[in-house]
Design a protein around this motif. Structure first.
Motif, PDB file in Angstrom:
ATOM      1  N   LEU A 118      26.696  40.685 -30.880  1.00 39.71           N
ATOM      2  CA  LEU A 118      26.243  40.598 -29.551  1.00 39.71           C
ATOM      3  C   LEU A 118      25.794  42.162 -29.037  1.00 39.71           C
ATOM      4  CD1 LEU A 118      29.369  39.051 -28.240  1.00 39.71           C
ATOM      5  CD2 LEU A 118      26.982  37.900 -28.184  1.00 39.71           C
ATOM      6  N   PRO A 119      24.238  42.005 -28.835  1.00 34.21           N
ATOM      7  CA  PRO A 119      23.768  43.310 -28.572  1.00 34.21           C
ATOM      8  C   PRO A 119      24.200  43.565 -27.087  1.00 34.21           C
ATOM      9  CG  PRO A 119      22.040  41.962 -28.763  1.00 34.21           C
ATOM     10  CD  PRO A 119      23.146  41.280 -29.362  1.00 34.21           C
ATOM     11  N   LEU A 120      24.535  44.749 -26.561  1.00 33.47           N
ATOM     12  CA  LEU A 120      24.688  44.960 -25.165  1.00 33.47           C
ATOM     13  C   LEU A 120      23.631  45.618 -24.694  1.00 33.47           C
ATOM     14  CD1 LEU A 120      28.613  46.302 -25.429  1.00 33.47           C
ATOM     15  CD2 LEU A 120      27.695  43.931 -24.882  1.00 33.47           C
ATOM     16  N   ALA A 121      23.403  45.549 -22.994  1.00 36.93           N
ATOM     17  CA  ALA A 121      22.350  46.190 -22.534  1.00 36.93           C
ATOM     18  C   ALA A 121      21.979  47.363 -22.585  1.00 36.93           C
ATOM     19  CB  ALA A 121      22.413  45.693 -21.083  1.00 36.93           C
ATOM     20  N   ASP A 122      23.068  48.474 -22.786  1.00 42.86           N
ATOM     21  CA  ASP A 122      23.058  49.805 -22.825  1.00 42.86           C
ATOM     22  C   ASP A 122      22.657  50.320 -24.437  1.00 42.86           C
ATOM     23  OD1 ASP A 122      25.316  49.247 -24.314  1.00 42.86           O
ATOM     24  OD2 ASP A 122      26.375  51.091 -23.633  1.00 42.86           O
ATOM     25  N   GLY A 123      22.120  49.198 -25.475  1.00 44.17           N
ATOM     26  CA  GLY A 123      21.805  49.527 -26.535  1.00 44.17           C
ATOM     27  C   GLY A 123      23.121  49.773 -27.542  1.00 44.17           C
ATOM     28  N   VAL A 134      36.403  39.424 -25.036  1.00 40.93           N
ATOM     29  CA  VAL A 134      36.151  40.427 -24.548  1.00 40.93           C
ATOM     30  C   VAL A 134      35.582  40.352 -23.167  1.00 40.93           C
ATOM     31  CG1 VAL A 134      34.975  42.502 -24.577  1.00 40.93           C
ATOM     32  CG2 VAL A 134      35.933  41.555 -26.799  1.00 40.93           C
ATOM     33  N   ASP A 135      36.067  41.183 -21.962  1.00 35.54           N
ATOM     34  CA  ASP A 135      35.473  41.343 -20.882  1.00 35.54           C
ATOM     35  C   ASP A 135      34.441  42.483 -20.900  1.00 35.54           C
ATOM     36  OD1 ASP A 135      36.228  39.161 -19.334  1.00 35.54           O
ATOM     37  OD2 ASP A 135      38.054  40.017 -18.556  1.00 35.54           O
ATOM     38  N   VAL A 136      33.079  42.540 -20.247  1.00 38.23           N
ATOM     39  CA  VAL A 136      32.446  43.555 -20.341  1.00 38.23           C
ATOM     40  C   VAL A 136      32.037  43.951 -19.003  1.00 38.23           C
ATOM     41  CG1 VAL A 136      30.041  44.151 -21.151  1.00 38.23           C
ATOM     42  CG2 VAL A 136      31.165  42.681 -22.462  1.00 38.23           C
ATOM     43  N   ASP A 137      32.175  45.073 -18.621  1.00 40.41           N
ATOM     44  CA  ASP A 137      31.636  45.852 -17.451  1.00 40.41           C
ATOM     45  C   ASP A 137      30.963  47.208 -17.596  1.00 40.41           C
ATOM     46  OD1 ASP A 137      31.389  46.960 -14.863  1.00 40.41           O
ATOM     47  OD2 ASP A 137      33.485  46.768 -14.310  1.00 40.41           O
ATOM     48  N   LEU A 138      29.622  46.890 -17.955  1.00 35.76           N
ATOM     49  CA  LEU A 138      29.070  48.014 -18.429  1.00 35.76           C
ATOM     50  C   LEU A 138      28.467  49.188 -17.171  1.00 35.76           C
ATOM     51  CD1 LEU A 138      26.265  46.822 -20.730  1.00 35.76           C
ATOM     52  CD2 LEU A 138      28.041  47.662 -21.433  1.00 35.76           C
ATOM     53  N   ALA A 139      28.653  48.400 -15.753  1.00 40.78           N
ATOM     54  CA  ALA A 139      28.545  49.245 -14.546  1.00 40.78           C
ATOM     55  C   ALA A 139      29.348  50.350 -14.753  1.00 40.78           C
ATOM     56  CB  ALA A 139      28.456  48.606 -13.571  1.00 40.78           C
ATOM     57  N   ARG A 140      30.700  50.067 -15.430  1.00 40.68           N
ATOM     58  CA  ARG A 140      31.934  50.934 -15.205  1.00 40.68           C
ATOM     59  C   ARG A 140      31.935  51.662 -16.787  1.00 40.68           C
ATOM     60  NH1 ARG A 140      36.771  49.274 -12.017  1.00 40.68           N
ATOM     61  NH2 ARG A 140      36.810  47.166 -13.039  1.00 40.68           N
ATOM     62  N   ARG A 141      31.049  51.229 -17.592  1.00 38.63           N
ATOM     63  CA  ARG A 141      31.177  51.818 -19.055  1.00 38.63           C
ATOM     64  C   ARG A 141      32.604  51.254 -19.541  1.00 38.63           C
ATOM     65  NH1 ARG A 141      27.203  52.067 -21.119  1.00 38.63           N
ATOM     66  NH2 ARG A 141      27.727  53.244 -22.694  1.00 38.63           N
ATOM     67  N   ARG A 142      33.085  50.073 -19.639  1.00 34.62           N
ATOM     68  CA  ARG A 142      34.057  49.776 -20.146  1.00 34.62           C
ATOM     69  C   ARG A 142      34.247  48.180 -20.813  1.00 34.62           C
ATOM     70  NH1 ARG A 142      38.532  49.139 -15.518  1.00 34.62           N
ATOM     71  NH2 ARG A 142      39.876  48.074 -16.941  1.00 34.62           N
ATOM     72  N   LEU A 143      34.912  48.032 -21.844  1.00 37.10           N
ATOM     73  CA  LEU A 143      35.196  46.562 -22.173  1.00 37.10           C
ATOM     74  C   LEU A 143      36.643  46.654 -22.428  1.00 37.10           C
ATOM     75  CD1 LEU A 143      32.835  46.902 -25.434  1.00 37.10           C
ATOM     76  CD2 LEU A 143      32.122  46.066 -23.353  1.00 37.10           C
ATOM     77  N   THR A 144      36.963  45.174 -22.346  1.00 38.97           N
ATOM     78  CA  THR A 144      38.497  45.046 -22.184  1.00 38.97           C
ATOM     79  C   THR A 144      38.597  44.074 -23.237  1.00 38.97           C
ATOM     80  OG1 THR A 144      38.637  45.468 -19.680  1.00 38.97           O
ATOM     81  CG2 THR A 144      40.533  44.175 -20.863  1.00 38.97           C
ATOM     82  N   GLY A 156      24.464  55.987 -28.245  1.00 38.82           N
ATOM     83  CA  GLY A 156      24.400  56.921 -27.362  1.00 38.82           C
ATOM     84  C   GLY A 156      25.353  57.996 -27.004  1.00 38.82           C
ATOM     85  N   ALA A 157      25.165  59.066 -26.349  1.00 43.51           N
ATOM     86  CA  ALA A 157      26.108  60.044 -25.745  1.00 43.51           C
ATOM     87  C   ALA A 157      26.907  59.684 -24.783  1.00 43.51           C
ATOM     88  CB  ALA A 157      25.681  61.395 -25.698  1.00 43.51           C
ATOM     89  N   THR A 158      26.472  58.696 -24.099  1.00 39.25           N
ATOM     90  CA  THR A 158      27.417  58.262 -22.866  1.00 39.25           C
ATOM     91  C   THR A 158      28.336  57.344 -23.401  1.00 39.25           C
ATOM     92  OG1 THR A 158      25.569  58.182 -21.227  1.00 39.25           O
ATOM     93  CG2 THR A 158      27.375  57.091 -20.777  1.00 39.25           C
ATOM     94  N   ALA A 159      29.876  57.705 -22.957  1.00 46.55           N
ATOM     95  CA  ALA A 159      30.785  57.140 -23.475  1.00 46.55           C
ATOM     96  C   ALA A 159      30.985  55.698 -23.123  1.00 46.55           C
ATOM     97  CB  ALA A 159      32.195  57.796 -22.979  1.00 46.55           C
TER      98      ALA A 159
END
Length: 311
Positions: A118-123, A134-144, A156-159
């Motif tokens: 699964l590609p994610l929107a942030d690359g 898995v729950d995905v919350d890219l706005a808060r840069r977190r996966l659960t 990318g360099a963004t965590a």
């Protein structure tokens, strides 16, 4: 067609309650089998219900029978009491933070035996192994990671942070696998380095080639990981002189239903690479190379035993 996840979960609980009531007849058993065969989600829900029943079988009898202390005669009353017991099960799992409905409602999930890329929107790129959620919350840069196993590549360099039951894994410009176990989660770093934050607020840096168990007490000492453990990403289960019992326990993750084997097979050794897309073929190959019998009670109940020889 399958219903919504809550509907499927509810139906599985009702079927389980009926069987546990002791009043199910041949027609009921046939109806259950037809329901299980009608959709893969139904079979997955049934297996989760069975697993839940096994877990709660270890409860003290006084607690398990708490809702059965009022005798009510008749089939209808017995079934009603059994449904009452089934209704207690989700609440207890919620208290233990293992409610199956959380998995079924996850943003991304796989059934038993299914794998997804699964590609994610942030690359970033996410892979889910069998029976994972898995729950995905890219706005808060977190996966659960709610259940199962995932592989994550963050270019990318963004965590991007992976939350687990036992802590967090923070990845940037790295590749990492995280597997949720019964009493820990296993973190394996493929590329780059990741930060692991345990439940006590302690942070440890892990490097490529390392793996470690993240437990309630903290992160265990890292060790080199076996790349064969991560063959699932390519759809392969690989063994190198592995105990057959350990191999079968791993294979069992990819098969819906019940896989059992004679205890005498535990110490046999297996070597080879096997495609996970056809677990029936894997069992057939094992039977051929190790002189085993594959006994099929149903499509979802398989037992391996030593092949009988003619005297």
């Amino acid at each position: 067609m399958s219903g919504t996840a809550p509907d499927v979960a509810r139906a599985a609980a009702q079927w389980l309650a009926l069987l546990e009531s002791g009043t199910a007849g041949e027609r009921d058993h046939t109806g259950l089998q037809q329901w299980r065969d009608s959709h893969p989600q139904h079979e997955q829900a049934w297996q989760k219900a069975q697993l839940l029943r096994q877990r709660f079988a270890e409860l003290p009898s006084s607690l398990a029978m708490a809702s059965l202390d009022r005798p009510q005669p008749g089939r209808r009353a017995v079934l009603k009491r059994a449904l009452g017991v089934a209704a207690l099960v989700p609440a207890a799992w919620l208290l233990s933070r293992q409610l199956p409905i959380d998995v079924w409602r996850a943003d991304l999930h796989t059934a038993t035996g299914e794998r997804k890329q699964l590609p994610l929107a942030d690359g970033s790129a996410l892979q889910l192994n069998t029976a994972s959620a898995v729950d995905v919350d890219l706005a808060r840069r977190r996966l659960t990671l709610l259940d199962g196993e995932m592989a994550l590549s963050v270019p990318g360099a963004t965590a991007l942070t992976v939350h687990t039951r036992y802590g967090q894994v923070i990845a940037r410009q790295a590749e990492v696998c995280v597997r949720q176990l019964a009493d820990a989660c296993r973190v394996s770093v493929l590329k780059g380095q990741v930060q692991v934050l345990d439940m006590h607020g302690r942070t440890t840096l892990m490097h490529a080639g390392q793996q470690a168990r993240l437990e309630a007490l903290g992160l265990a000492a890292p060790s080199p990981f076996d790349i064969l453990q991560l063959g699932w990403r390519d759809g392969v289960l690989t063994a190198q002189n592995q105990l057959l019992g350990d191999f079968l326990r791993e294979l069992d993750r990819y098969r819906p239903g019940v896989l059992r084997w004679d205890p005498s097979l535990e110490a046999l050794r297996v070597t080879g690479s096997f495609r996970l897309d056809d677990t029936d073929r894997i069992l057939s190959l094992l039977a051929t190379t190790h002189g085993l019998q594959v006994q099929l009670r149903t499509r979802y109940w398989v037992t391996l035993a030593p092949r009988k020889t003619l005297s």
